[in-house]
Design an enzyme around this catalytic site. Structure first.
Site, PDB file in Angstrom:
ATOM      1  N   GLY A  10       1.579   8.580  -3.023  1.00 42.74           N
ATOM      2  CA  GLY A  10       0.599   7.525  -3.224  1.00 42.74           C
ATOM      3  C   GLY A  10       0.623   6.518  -2.085  1.00 42.74           C
ATOM      4  O   GLY A  10       1.665   5.936  -1.785  1.00 42.74           O
ATOM      5  N   PHE A  13      -0.992   0.058  -2.300  1.00 38.82           N
ATOM      6  CA  PHE A  13      -0.267  -1.105  -1.793  1.00 38.82           C
ATOM      7  C   PHE A  13       1.248  -0.918  -1.834  1.00 38.82           C
ATOM      8  O   PHE A  13       1.948  -1.246  -0.885  1.00 38.82           O
ATOM      9  CB  PHE A  13      -0.663  -2.349  -2.588  1.00 38.82           C
ATOM     10  CG  PHE A  13      -2.054  -2.832  -2.299  1.00 38.82           C
ATOM     11  CD1 PHE A  13      -2.336  -3.504  -1.129  1.00 38.82           C
ATOM     12  CD2 PHE A  13      -3.078  -2.603  -3.195  1.00 38.82           C
ATOM     13  CE1 PHE A  13      -3.614  -3.942  -0.846  1.00 38.82           C
ATOM     14  CE2 PHE A  13      -4.361  -3.039  -2.938  1.00 38.82           C
ATOM     15  CZ  PHE A  13      -4.638  -3.718  -1.749  1.00 38.82           C
ATOM     16  N   GLY A  14       1.759  -0.385  -2.951  1.00 38.09           N
ATOM     17  CA  GLY A  14       3.193  -0.216  -3.081  1.00 38.09           C
ATOM     18  C   GLY A  14       3.741   0.852  -2.159  1.00 38.09           C
ATOM     19  O   GLY A  14       4.710   0.625  -1.415  1.00 38.09           O
ATOM     20  N   VAL A  78      -0.432  16.095  -5.793  1.00 42.81           N
ATOM     21  CA  VAL A  78       0.820  16.380  -6.484  1.00 42.81           C
ATOM     22  C   VAL A  78       0.528  16.805  -7.920  1.00 42.81           C
ATOM     23  O   VAL A  78      -0.269  16.172  -8.613  1.00 42.81           O
ATOM     24  CB  VAL A  78       1.751  15.151  -6.468  1.00 42.81           C
ATOM     25  CG1 VAL A  78       2.987  15.393  -7.328  1.00 42.81           C
ATOM     26  CG2 VAL A  78       2.164  14.821  -5.044  1.00 42.81           C
ATOM     27  N   GLU A 170     -16.526 -10.065 -11.995  1.00 42.33           N
ATOM     28  CA  GLU A 170     -17.020  -9.990 -10.619  1.00 42.33           C
ATOM     29  C   GLU A 170     -18.240  -9.087 -10.520  1.00 42.33           C
ATOM     30  O   GLU A 170     -19.221  -9.421  -9.826  1.00 42.33           O
ATOM     31  CB  GLU A 170     -15.890  -9.505  -9.717  1.00 42.33           C
ATOM     32  CG  GLU A 170     -14.777 -10.551  -9.555  1.00 42.33           C
ATOM     33  CD  GLU A 170     -13.487 -10.012  -8.987  1.00 42.33           C
ATOM     34  OE1 GLU A 170     -12.640 -10.831  -8.598  1.00 42.33           O
ATOM     35  OE2 GLU A 170     -13.318  -8.780  -8.937  1.00 42.33           O
ATOM     36  N   ALA A 315      -2.182  -6.104  -6.852  1.00 48.76           N
ATOM     37  CA  ALA A 315      -1.708  -5.726  -5.531  1.00 48.76           C
ATOM     38  C   ALA A 315      -0.446  -6.464  -5.091  1.00 48.76           C
ATOM     39  O   ALA A 315       0.488  -5.830  -4.575  1.00 48.76           O
ATOM     40  CB  ALA A 315      -2.836  -5.928  -4.506  1.00 48.76           C
TER      41      ALA A 315
END
Length: 431
Positions: A10, A13-14, A78, A170, A315
């Protein structure tokens, strides 16, 4: 002794934060993602509402690591993890050995047991989702322009957003501005200002993670934009012809799902415990129980926080977790004691409502209105990758502020093309 292999599944952000922090070390870092780009998800709704182009919020993963010789990028999906052999298996039957595994596979849409709703009510997690929603919104106006039947025209000009968290709020604000400002005067047989925007929330108020006064402000601001807010009744059905709120059916041709997310299949692949949302339950050091070389971070991890709550799926949290995991790996390689417990530092909640209107909750400091909107914009531009993206987004926002014209109103798919990619194969990067 052979080099250690760190596999990161992945590139959200992480995962990206882990890889960046391990650049230049004497280890092999392999990033696996089913897409070739990193996506800045907080601005994804602006692609869906034709404010920004896709290239302004997404960047090729390979480009970001072109100068990092110890980092390898693999495009693949995966499908399993073999803990005994320490292998990550892909759909094309290839496998990658790991000494340390970092699962950062994110989340997908959750329809609360009604996955069949997705075709009628797409969610917003990927660029494909954003361009699909953008096409549906713009095509609704185009079809309404040539529709002679008043009832069918009304259905085309009705937009339903399910869920009033930051994404729903939003979206509602931007669709309203598109209809009531941007498109005014461009059609000859319809009045775009007559469009009906419904924001549907099962709970008692909008933006439930914000303080009540900010939620109230957001509700009033949306009402001034002409958004119709329906609270206190859940959606009980979605179909191509409309949405059912409680027992009331509302004719609506365009429905957008913003009501919930579900973690990827990482917990099942790892054979570890998960919470009700499918997130892997991790230890204080972000590893799974009894497996010290497997970390789970971001939206796919259930991390204890304070007062029995879990770390929010945003995030900044994913980035902090990525930095913590990278620090542990670096300390382990250097033979130094590694930090034992992840400590989340909450930086605040932000949500934009419309042009020059937003709400920010920094704990003791609460900001709303035009000042909050400018702070929101500066924060998001700061976290974009590269000077080119920062400049492009800033120029797009300045253009919209002065001209009220969205810069990316392109219909990029035909009606005959599939509206959504296969959800069963979805493995999105975390937000």
């Amino acid at each position: 002794m052979s080099r250690q292999h760190v596999v990161i599944v992945g590139a959200g952000f992480g995962g990206l934060q882990v890889a960046k922090s391990l650049r230049g070390l004497d280890i092999e870092v392999i990033i696996i993602d089913r897409r070739n780009h990193h996506l800045f998800q907080p601005l994804l709704y602006q692609v869906a509402t034709s404010v920004l182009a896709t290239s302004e919020i997404a960047w090729p993963i390979r480009q970001m690591f072109r100068g990092s010789q110890n980092v390898r990028t693999v495009l693949g999906e995966v499908v399993a993890v073999d803990r005994q052999l320490q292998q990550v298996k892909l759909a094309d039957k290839t496998a990658f050995f790991y000494d340390i595994l970092v699962m950062a596979t994110g989340a997908r849409h959750m329809y609360f047991g009604h996955d069949e709703w997705e075709t009628s009510a797409p969610g917003l997690k990927t660029l494909e989702d954003a361009t699909t929603i953008r096409r549906r919104i713009l095509m609704a106006f185009e079809k309404a322009e040539t529709e002679a039947d008043p009832e069918k025209r009304s259905a085309l000009l009705t937009f339903g957003i399910v869920g009033a968290g930051p994404t729903g709020v939003e979206l509602a604000g931007m669709i309203s501005e598109l209809a009531r400002r941007t498109l005014v005067g461009e059609f000859r047989h319809i009045d775009t200002q007559a469009a009906r925007i419904l924001l549907i929330e099962a709970g008692a108020r909008l933006l439930p993670t914000f303080t009540e006064n900010l939620s109230t402000y957001a509700e009033r601001s949306l009402e001034k934009l002409g958004v119709e807010i329906r609270k206190g009744s859940p959606v009980t059905a979605c179909s191509p012809t409309g949405v059912t709120i409680g027992s009331e059916f509302v004719v609506c041709n365009t429905i957008i799902w913003a009501a919930g997310v579900k973690a990827s299949n990482a917990a099942a692949w790892l054979g570890t415990a998960a919470d009700r949302a499918g997130r892997a339950i991790v230890q204080a050091d972000l590893t799974i129980q009894d497996v010290p070389n497997i970390y789970v971070i971001g939206d796919t991890a259930s991390v204890q926080w304070k007062n029995g709550t879990t770390v929010p799926a945003i995030a900044p949290a994913a980035k902090q977790q990525g930095s913590f995991v990278a620090q542990r790996i670096r300390h382990r390689l250097a033979g130094r004691p590694a930090p034992q417990s992840f400590r989340y530092r909450h930086l605040g909640n932000l949500a934009t409502i419309g042009r020059n209107s937003a709400v920010i909750d920094f704990g003791r400091l609460k900001i709303r209105g035009w000042l909050a909107w400018w702070i929101w914009g500066v924060v998001h531009i700061y976290f974009l990758i590269g000077a080119r993206s920062r400049l492009a987004v800033a120029m797009s926002w300045l253009w919209i502020s002065f001209s009220r014209q969205h810069s990316a109103r392109l219909i990029t798919q035909r009606d005959s093309e599939p509206a959504l990619h296969n959800r069963e194969n979805e493995l999105s990067s975390e937000s």
